[in-house]
Design a protein around this motif. Sequence first.
Motif, PDB file in Angstrom:
ATOM      1  N   VAL A 158      32.465  17.505 -27.823  1.00  0.00           N
ATOM      2  CA  VAL A 158      33.276  16.982 -26.718  1.00  0.00           C
ATOM      3  C   VAL A 158      32.907  17.682 -25.420  1.00  0.00           C
ATOM      4  O   VAL A 158      32.962  18.911 -25.313  1.00  0.00           O
ATOM      5  N   GLN A 159      32.533  16.900 -24.413  1.00  0.00           N
ATOM      6  CA  GLN A 159      32.329  17.418 -23.063  1.00  0.00           C
ATOM      7  C   GLN A 159      33.604  17.109 -22.283  1.00  0.00           C
ATOM      8  O   GLN A 159      33.865  15.962 -21.941  1.00  0.00           O
ATOM      9  N   ARG A 160      34.389  18.161 -21.999  1.00  0.00           N
ATOM     10  CA  ARG A 160      35.753  17.958 -21.515  1.00  0.00           C
ATOM     11  C   ARG A 160      35.869  18.056 -20.007  1.00  0.00           C
ATOM     12  O   ARG A 160      35.155  18.766 -19.329  1.00  0.00           O
ATOM     13  N   ASP A 161      36.862  17.302 -19.508  1.00  0.00           N
ATOM     14  CA  ASP A 161      37.348  17.423 -18.144  1.00  0.00           C
ATOM     15  C   ASP A 161      38.861  17.265 -18.217  1.00  0.00           C
ATOM     16  O   ASP A 161      39.407  16.189 -17.962  1.00  0.00           O
ATOM     17  N   ALA A 214      21.252   6.798 -27.371  1.00  0.00           N
ATOM     18  CA  ALA A 214      22.456   7.517 -26.964  1.00  0.00           C
ATOM     19  C   ALA A 214      23.414   6.593 -26.233  1.00  0.00           C
ATOM     20  O   ALA A 214      23.021   5.797 -25.384  1.00  0.00           O
ATOM     21  N   LEU A 215      24.683   6.708 -26.570  1.00  0.00           N
ATOM     22  CA  LEU A 215      25.722   5.913 -25.936  1.00  0.00           C
ATOM     23  C   LEU A 215      26.921   6.826 -25.680  1.00  0.00           C
ATOM     24  O   LEU A 215      27.351   7.563 -26.567  1.00  0.00           O
ATOM     25  N   ALA A 216      27.445   6.799 -24.457  1.00  0.00           N
ATOM     26  CA  ALA A 216      28.571   7.665 -24.096  1.00  0.00           C
ATOM     27  C   ALA A 216      29.886   6.950 -24.370  1.00  0.00           C
ATOM     28  O   ALA A 216      30.045   5.773 -24.027  1.00  0.00           O
ATOM     29  N   ARG A 217      30.820   7.679 -24.981  1.00  0.00           N
ATOM     30  CA  ARG A 217      32.161   7.136 -25.192  1.00  0.00           C
ATOM     31  C   ARG A 217      33.167   8.030 -24.479  1.00  0.00           C
ATOM     32  O   ARG A 217      33.167   9.247 -24.627  1.00  0.00           O
ATOM     33  N   ARG A 218      34.022   7.402 -23.697  1.00  0.00           N
ATOM     34  CA  ARG A 218      35.091   8.112 -23.002  1.00  0.00           C
ATOM     35  C   ARG A 218      36.251   8.305 -23.963  1.00  0.00           C
ATOM     36  O   ARG A 218      36.732   7.335 -24.563  1.00  0.00           O
ATOM     37  N   VAL A 219      36.696   9.539 -24.130  1.00  0.00           N
ATOM     38  CA  VAL A 219      37.732   9.844 -25.106  1.00  0.00           C
ATOM     39  C   VAL A 219      38.862  10.626 -24.446  1.00  0.00           C
ATOM     40  O   VAL A 219      38.696  11.221 -23.374  1.00  0.00           O
ATOM     41  N   ARG A 220      40.010  10.608 -25.105  1.00  0.00           N
ATOM     42  CA  ARG A 220      41.142  11.444 -24.687  1.00  0.00           C
ATOM     43  C   ARG A 220      41.358  12.514 -25.748  1.00  0.00           C
ATOM     44  O   ARG A 220      41.459  12.204 -26.925  1.00  0.00           O
ATOM     45  N   VAL A 221      41.398  13.763 -25.297  1.00  0.00           N
ATOM     46  CA  VAL A 221      41.533  14.896 -26.210  1.00  0.00           C
ATOM     47  C   VAL A 221      43.014  15.152 -26.464  1.00  0.00           C
ATOM     48  O   VAL A 221      43.773  15.470 -25.542  1.00  0.00           O
ATOM     49  N   ILE A 222      43.440  15.004 -27.715  1.00  0.00           N
ATOM     50  CA  ILE A 222      44.829  15.247 -28.090  1.00  0.00           C
ATOM     51  C   ILE A 222      45.039  16.720 -28.409  1.00  0.00           C
ATOM     52  O   ILE A 222      46.022  17.325 -27.994  1.00  0.00           O
ATOM     53  N   ILE A 257      40.677  14.363 -20.557  1.00  0.00           N
ATOM     54  CA  ILE A 257      39.658  13.320 -20.663  1.00  0.00           C
ATOM     55  C   ILE A 257      38.320  13.975 -20.966  1.00  0.00           C
ATOM     56  O   ILE A 257      37.984  15.031 -20.428  1.00  0.00           O
ATOM     57  N   GLY A 258      37.558  13.375 -21.838  1.00  0.00           N
ATOM     58  CA  GLY A 258      36.267  13.925 -22.192  1.00  0.00           C
ATOM     59  C   GLY A 258      35.260  12.831 -22.492  1.00  0.00           C
ATOM     60  O   GLY A 258      35.564  11.631 -22.404  1.00  0.00           O
ATOM     61  N   ARG A 259      34.063  13.267 -22.839  1.00  0.00           N
ATOM     62  CA  ARG A 259      33.000  12.331 -23.175  1.00  0.00           C
ATOM     63  C   ARG A 259      32.333  12.814 -24.453  1.00  0.00           C
ATOM     64  O   ARG A 259      32.100  14.007 -24.639  1.00  0.00           O
ATOM     65  N   ILE A 260      32.055  11.852 -25.326  1.00  0.00           N
ATOM     66  CA  ILE A 260      31.337  12.144 -26.563  1.00  0.00           C
ATOM     67  C   ILE A 260      30.139  11.210 -26.635  1.00  0.00           C
ATOM     68  O   ILE A 260      30.261   9.996 -26.412  1.00  0.00           O
ATOM     69  N   MET A 261      28.986  11.780 -26.911  1.00  0.00           N
ATOM     70  CA  MET A 261      27.779  10.970 -27.065  1.00  0.00           C
ATOM     71  C   MET A 261      27.644  10.563 -28.533  1.00  0.00           C
ATOM     72  O   MET A 261      27.808  11.389 -29.444  1.00  0.00           O
ATOM     73  N   VAL A 262      27.382   9.281 -28.740  1.00  0.00           N
ATOM     74  CA  VAL A 262      27.196   8.766 -30.090  1.00  0.00           C
ATOM     75  C   VAL A 262      25.862   8.053 -30.164  1.00  0.00           C
ATOM     76  O   VAL A 262      25.254   7.713 -29.136  1.00  0.00           O
ATOM     77  N   ALA A 263      25.401   7.830 -31.386  1.00  0.00           N
ATOM     78  CA  ALA A 263      24.161   7.095 -31.601  1.00  0.00           C
ATOM     79  C   ALA A 263      24.498   5.650 -31.941  1.00  0.00           C
ATOM     80  O   ALA A 263      25.261   5.394 -32.876  1.00  0.00           O
ATOM     81  N   GLY A 277      39.477   7.130 -28.813  1.00  0.00           N
ATOM     82  CA  GLY A 277      38.426   6.486 -28.034  1.00  0.00           C
ATOM     83  C   GLY A 277      37.172   6.216 -28.833  1.00  0.00           C
ATOM     84  O   GLY A 277      36.268   5.528 -28.355  1.00  0.00           O
ATOM     85  N   LEU A 278      37.107   6.745 -30.058  1.00  0.00           N
ATOM     86  CA  LEU A 278      35.973   6.471 -30.931  1.00  0.00           C
ATOM     87  C   LEU A 278      36.274   5.261 -31.805  1.00  0.00           C
ATOM     88  O   LEU A 278      37.404   4.775 -31.844  1.00  0.00           O
TER      89      LEU A 278
END
Length: 217
Positions: free
Chosen positions: A145-148, A163-171, A151-157, A182-183
């Motif tokens: 998880v690359q966090r901000d 590579a595809l970026a998915r925007r996620v929410r960190v609980i 809100i964060g970003r996870i790279m998936v295949a 978000g996955l």
Amino acid sequence: ANLASAEEGVRLARKAVADAVVVSPISGRVDGRPAQVGAVLGPGSPVARIVGLNTLYFEAEIPEVEIGKAQPGARVQVTVEAAQGLSLTGTVRTVSPVASNVARLYRVRVALEEAPALLKPGMFAQGRLVTGRQDGVFRVPGAAVQRDGEIGRIMVADPSDKALARRVRVIRDSGSDALVTGLKPGDRVIVAGQAGLLEGSELRIDEGAPASGSPAE
């Protein structure tokens, strides 16, 4: 009159014999040293301590910030490592109304549905209580998880190994792993080298390690 008097004497004798027999209200084993033959006991004095193996319970401590989620009737999964990792199911029966003075912990008593022979009174156990459920939550390695903030970003295949970026929410993030939304089921999460990775980059998949996130409670 003589017959009635004799019958009353028999009744009193039978009562004296019955009163001389101490019967435990539960089945179990005597713990410690019971009262010895010939000892004179006063009213309320214990004769013996009986440990009922069929009435074992699990007593846990829960912090005050979580105690509101432990309601009577809630199901608890109890694990006893000392008994070969024995896993049992129980139900919350009572919750202490007062916390301890030191750590503000509340005692919760969990009634166990069964008491196998491996289980002994006094063993240490851990309980797992599900306090809520949310669909679409995944547990992934924290490094993925690359966090901000939340809100964060996870790279998936993607299916074509790009590579595809998915925007996620960190609980929740414990460092070693994180719970995110978000996955999608089946997403292959990239857990190393994703910091400088751009969307659309060609990937070489290492099949030797699992890469997909798993749904979590």
